[in-house]
Motif scaffolding. Structure first.
Motif, PDB file in Angstrom:
ATOM      1  N   GLN A 256     -82.433 -90.467  -6.861  1.00 55.95           N
ATOM      2  CA  GLN A 256     -81.687 -89.205  -6.943  1.00 55.95           C
ATOM      3  C   GLN A 256     -80.963 -89.076  -8.274  1.00 55.95           C
ATOM      4  OE1 GLN A 256     -79.214 -89.273  -3.431  1.00 55.95           O
ATOM      5  NE2 GLN A 256     -80.785 -88.299  -2.165  1.00 55.95           N
ATOM      6  N   ASP A 257     -80.363 -90.169  -8.735  1.00 48.49           N
ATOM      7  CA  ASP A 257     -79.634 -90.148 -10.004  1.00 48.49           C
ATOM      8  C   ASP A 257     -80.584 -89.888 -11.171  1.00 48.49           C
ATOM      9  OD1 ASP A 257     -77.098 -90.729 -11.557  1.00 48.49           O
ATOM     10  OD2 ASP A 257     -78.427 -92.268 -12.385  1.00 48.49           O
ATOM     11  N   VAL A 258     -81.680 -90.614 -11.209  1.00 50.16           N
ATOM     12  CA  VAL A 258     -82.656 -90.437 -12.303  1.00 50.16           C
ATOM     13  C   VAL A 258     -83.195 -89.012 -12.288  1.00 50.16           C
ATOM     14  CG1 VAL A 258     -84.936 -91.122 -13.136  1.00 50.16           C
ATOM     15  CG2 VAL A 258     -83.272 -92.877 -12.485  1.00 50.16           C
ATOM     16  N   ASN A 259     -83.548 -88.526 -11.099  1.00 50.29           N
ATOM     17  CA  ASN A 259     -84.122 -87.179 -11.028  1.00 50.29           C
ATOM     18  C   ASN A 259     -83.120 -86.087 -11.397  1.00 50.29           C
ATOM     19  OD1 ASN A 259     -86.667 -88.067 -10.424  1.00 50.29           O
ATOM     20  ND2 ASN A 259     -86.434 -87.825  -8.206  1.00 50.29           N
ATOM     21  N   ALA A 260     -81.864 -86.282 -11.050  1.00 51.02           N
ATOM     22  CA  ALA A 260     -80.834 -85.297 -11.435  1.00 51.02           C
ATOM     23  C   ALA A 260     -80.685 -85.260 -12.954  1.00 51.02           C
ATOM     24  CB  ALA A 260     -79.507 -85.643 -10.778  1.00 51.02           C
TER      25      ALA A 260
END
Length: 115
Positions: free
Chosen positions: A63-67
């Protein structure tokens, strides 16, 4: 169009490099998650869960990488005057091209395969 594509490829590579260098610290880092076959690169420019039973730490990492990727893609699209979907697609192609042998990538049919 050719110049725009080259510009998008450069911008996407720069964005991905920035993400690698400024990644948030998680219990597991992105390289480790890829090496363990838990996550992989998707053609849409985002990271995906290869293992649906992945831990909450791995899910949070994705989720962090994709955000961060989405924010970078949006910034690039705005700077280049290009559609977001096109920037995401170029980002996906770049990420898949740079994926190490033995790590997972999603193919055109949506299946995870080892590169």
């Amino acid at each position: 169009m050719k110049t725009l594509t080259k510009s998008l490829k450069f911008a996407a590579r720069a964005a991905l490099l920035t993400l690698v260098l400024t990644g948030t610290v998680f219990a597991m880092d992105l390289g480790q998650a890829k090496s363990e076959g838990l996550v992989g690169e998707k053609p849409d420019g985002y990271l995906g869960l290869v293992d649906s039973g992945a831990s909450s730490d791995v899910r949070a990492l994705v989720q962090d990488v994709n955000a961060k990727r989405r924010a970078n893609y949006q910034r690039i699209a705005k700077q280049q005057g290009a559609p977001l979907a096109e920037v995401e697609k170029v980002g996906g192609m770049t990420a898949i091209d740079k994926t190490q042998r033995g790590h997972y990538v999603m193919d055109a049919s949506g299946r995870w395969v080892k590169k």
